[in-house]
Design a protein around this motif. Sequence first.
Motif, PDB file in Angstrom:
ATOM      1  N   PRO A 152       0.959  -1.121   0.054  1.00 33.19           N
ATOM      2  CA  PRO A 152       0.071   0.002   0.034  1.00 33.19           C
ATOM      3  C   PRO A 152       0.746   1.410  -0.011  1.00 33.19           C
ATOM      4  N   GLU A 153       2.244   1.220   0.476  1.00 34.83           N
ATOM      5  CA  GLU A 153       2.945   2.399   0.390  1.00 34.83           C
ATOM      6  C   GLU A 153       3.306   3.010  -0.868  1.00 34.83           C
ATOM      7  N   VAL A 154       3.389   1.922  -1.808  1.00 35.73           N
ATOM      8  CA  VAL A 154       3.460   2.422  -3.298  1.00 35.73           C
ATOM      9  C   VAL A 154       2.175   3.331  -3.767  1.00 35.73           C
ATOM     10  N   LEU A 155       1.038   2.885  -3.380  1.00 32.84           N
ATOM     11  CA  LEU A 155      -0.215   3.744  -3.747  1.00 32.84           C
ATOM     12  C   LEU A 155      -0.134   5.099  -3.130  1.00 32.84           C
ATOM     13  N   ILE A 156       0.392   5.009  -1.614  1.00 34.99           N
ATOM     14  CA  ILE A 156       0.499   6.327  -0.804  1.00 34.99           C
ATOM     15  C   ILE A 156       1.503   7.393  -1.505  1.00 34.99           C
ATOM     16  N   ARG A 157       2.729   6.766  -1.926  1.00 33.85           N
ATOM     17  CA  ARG A 157       3.697   7.467  -2.410  1.00 33.85           C
ATOM     18  C   ARG A 157       3.308   8.165  -3.989  1.00 33.85           C
ATOM     19  N   ASN A 158       2.455   7.390  -4.665  1.00 29.34           N
ATOM     20  CA  ASN A 158       2.118   7.362  -5.882  1.00 29.34           C
ATOM     21  C   ASN A 158       0.762   7.873  -6.186  1.00 29.34           C
ATOM     22  N   PRO A 159       0.315   9.018  -5.942  1.00 24.84           N
ATOM     23  CA  PRO A 159      -1.223   9.278  -6.225  1.00 24.84           C
ATOM     24  C   PRO A 159      -1.801   8.927  -7.351  1.00 24.84           C
ATOM     25  N   GLU A 160      -0.806   9.111  -8.637  1.00 28.59           N
ATOM     26  CA  GLU A 160      -1.407   8.777  -9.856  1.00 28.59           C
ATOM     27  C   GLU A 160      -1.744   7.209  -9.979  1.00 28.59           C
ATOM     28  N   LEU A 161      -1.276   6.499  -9.563  1.00 34.22           N
ATOM     29  CA  LEU A 161      -1.408   4.801  -9.228  1.00 34.22           C
ATOM     30  C   LEU A 161      -2.707   4.733  -8.635  1.00 34.22           C
ATOM     31  N   TRP A 162      -2.741   5.533  -7.206  1.00 28.88           N
ATOM     32  CA  TRP A 162      -3.856   5.488  -6.556  1.00 28.88           C
ATOM     33  C   TRP A 162      -5.126   5.541  -7.409  1.00 28.88           C
ATOM     34  N   TYR A 163      -5.081   6.756  -8.199  1.00 30.68           N
ATOM     35  CA  TYR A 163      -6.151   7.221  -8.964  1.00 30.68           C
ATOM     36  C   TYR A 163      -6.468   6.267  -9.804  1.00 30.68           C
ATOM     37  N   ARG A 164      -5.850   5.616 -10.622  1.00 28.82           N
ATOM     38  CA  ARG A 164      -6.116   4.559 -11.443  1.00 28.82           C
ATOM     39  C   ARG A 164      -6.954   3.595 -10.784  1.00 28.82           C
ATOM     40  N   LEU A 165      -6.246   2.988  -9.536  1.00 31.56           N
ATOM     41  CA  LEU A 165      -6.903   1.925  -8.816  1.00 31.56           C
ATOM     42  C   LEU A 165      -8.348   2.437  -8.091  1.00 31.56           C
ATOM     43  N   ALA A 166      -8.465   3.569  -7.680  1.00 34.18           N
ATOM     44  CA  ALA A 166      -9.668   4.015  -7.187  1.00 34.18           C
ATOM     45  C   ALA A 166     -10.704   4.265  -8.343  1.00 34.18           C
ATOM     46  N   GLU A 167     -10.267   4.838  -9.391  1.00 30.23           N
ATOM     47  CA  GLU A 167     -11.299   4.847 -10.522  1.00 30.23           C
ATOM     48  C   GLU A 167     -11.780   3.556 -10.905  1.00 30.23           C
ATOM     49  N   GLY A 168     -10.857   2.548 -11.089  1.00 32.83           N
ATOM     50  CA  GLY A 168     -11.604   1.267 -11.363  1.00 32.83           C
ATOM     51  C   GLY A 168     -12.572   0.581 -10.319  1.00 32.83           C
ATOM     52  N   ALA A 169     -11.996   0.968  -8.891  1.00 30.88           N
ATOM     53  CA  ALA A 169     -12.681   0.314  -7.709  1.00 30.88           C
ATOM     54  C   ALA A 169     -14.141   0.753  -7.864  1.00 30.88           C
ATOM     55  N   ARG A 170     -14.367   2.198  -8.023  1.00 32.20           N
ATOM     56  CA  ARG A 170     -15.614   2.707  -7.975  1.00 32.20           C
ATOM     57  C   ARG A 170     -16.592   2.130  -9.149  1.00 32.20           C
ATOM     58  N   VAL A 171     -16.121   1.955 -10.415  1.00 35.09           N
ATOM     59  CA  VAL A 171     -16.843   0.908 -11.303  1.00 35.09           C
ATOM     60  C   VAL A 171     -17.149  -0.252 -10.879  1.00 35.09           C
ATOM     61  N   SER A 172     -16.405  -1.022 -10.154  1.00 35.69           N
ATOM     62  CA  SER A 172     -16.286  -2.232  -9.650  1.00 35.69           C
ATOM     63  C   SER A 172     -17.536  -2.165  -8.511  1.00 35.69           C
ATOM     64  N   GLU A 173     -17.476  -1.224  -7.775  1.00 37.37           N
ATOM     65  CA  GLU A 173     -18.523  -1.074  -6.446  1.00 37.37           C
ATOM     66  C   GLU A 173     -19.802  -0.832  -7.102  1.00 37.37           C
ATOM     67  N   ALA A 174     -19.909   0.149  -8.149  1.00 43.48           N
ATOM     68  CA  ALA A 174     -21.095   0.511  -8.816  1.00 43.48           C
ATOM     69  C   ALA A 174     -21.678  -0.699  -9.439  1.00 43.48           C
ATOM     70  N   GLY A 193     -13.903  -5.898   0.494  1.00 42.53           N
ATOM     71  CA  GLY A 193     -12.798  -5.006   0.742  1.00 42.53           C
ATOM     72  C   GLY A 193     -13.190  -3.565   0.517  1.00 42.53           C
ATOM     73  N   THR A 194     -14.303  -3.161   0.426  1.00 44.35           N
ATOM     74  CA  THR A 194     -14.520  -1.838   0.221  1.00 44.35           C
ATOM     75  C   THR A 194     -14.065  -0.824   1.295  1.00 44.35           C
ATOM     76  N   ALA A 195     -14.414  -1.421   2.543  1.00 40.06           N
ATOM     77  CA  ALA A 195     -13.839  -0.550   3.821  1.00 40.06           C
ATOM     78  C   ALA A 195     -12.553  -0.552   3.661  1.00 40.06           C
ATOM     79  N   ALA A 196     -11.684  -1.293   3.358  1.00 43.89           N
ATOM     80  CA  ALA A 196     -10.034  -1.362   3.160  1.00 43.89           C
ATOM     81  C   ALA A 196      -9.527  -0.460   2.288  1.00 43.89           C
ATOM     82  N   LEU A 197     -10.470  -0.154   1.135  1.00 44.26           N
ATOM     83  CA  LEU A 197      -9.903   0.491   0.235  1.00 44.26           C
ATOM     84  C   LEU A 197     -10.635   1.895   0.483  1.00 44.26           C
TER      85      LEU A 197
END
Length: 187
Positions: A132-154, A161-165
């Motif tokens: 997870p530190e890689v995602l914290i140090r790289n907001p661009e990577l986190w944005y890509r993951l979060a963008e896809g996770a929102r689509v998956s959640e919808a 794992g939604t709470a963890a995300l």
Amino acid sequence: MEHRDDTRPQTAGSYPSGAGTVVYDRDWAEDVRRSVRCAVALLGLLLCVDWTAGGLTWWRGALWLLLAVLLLLVLFPVRVSAGPGWLATRRLPRLRTRRVRTDLLASARPLDGVTQRLVLRDTLGNRVEIDPEVLIRNPELWYRLAEGARVSEAAGTLRCGTAALHRLARRVDRETALGVFRVSGLE
């Protein structure tokens, strides 16, 4: 021989293509240099100690070199990349790329232990394990993951794992804000 977590051909759907660009872990090159420096320092230290003790031979030197290479393999960082709808990791020892569709996530499970890990699984059966530190140090990577996770959640595919995300999202936001304050001198 195929490993069950290897990237395999898609049975349904293809990876999304689009206007988005691929982003990489921006600290990866520095982490590689740090790993190489540690391995070289260990090799130098072992050779110096063995040489001053008077026991350095060619086979002992080869043994110390092998130890330094093993340390390099252990410390070598994972290369993380992401694009629209996918996230991938590449490890050195196995030279395998593992890719998960973030827009088809089925679960996002945090693993606690010596080091924290985030295990992402998609509905196609692919699995990726990242720090997870890689995602914290790289907001661009986190944005890509979060963008896809929102689509998956919808879409209802992300069932675990939604709470963890969401916790990770708050942590990324906090670290990003602290970084902005630090750069602007408002800390």
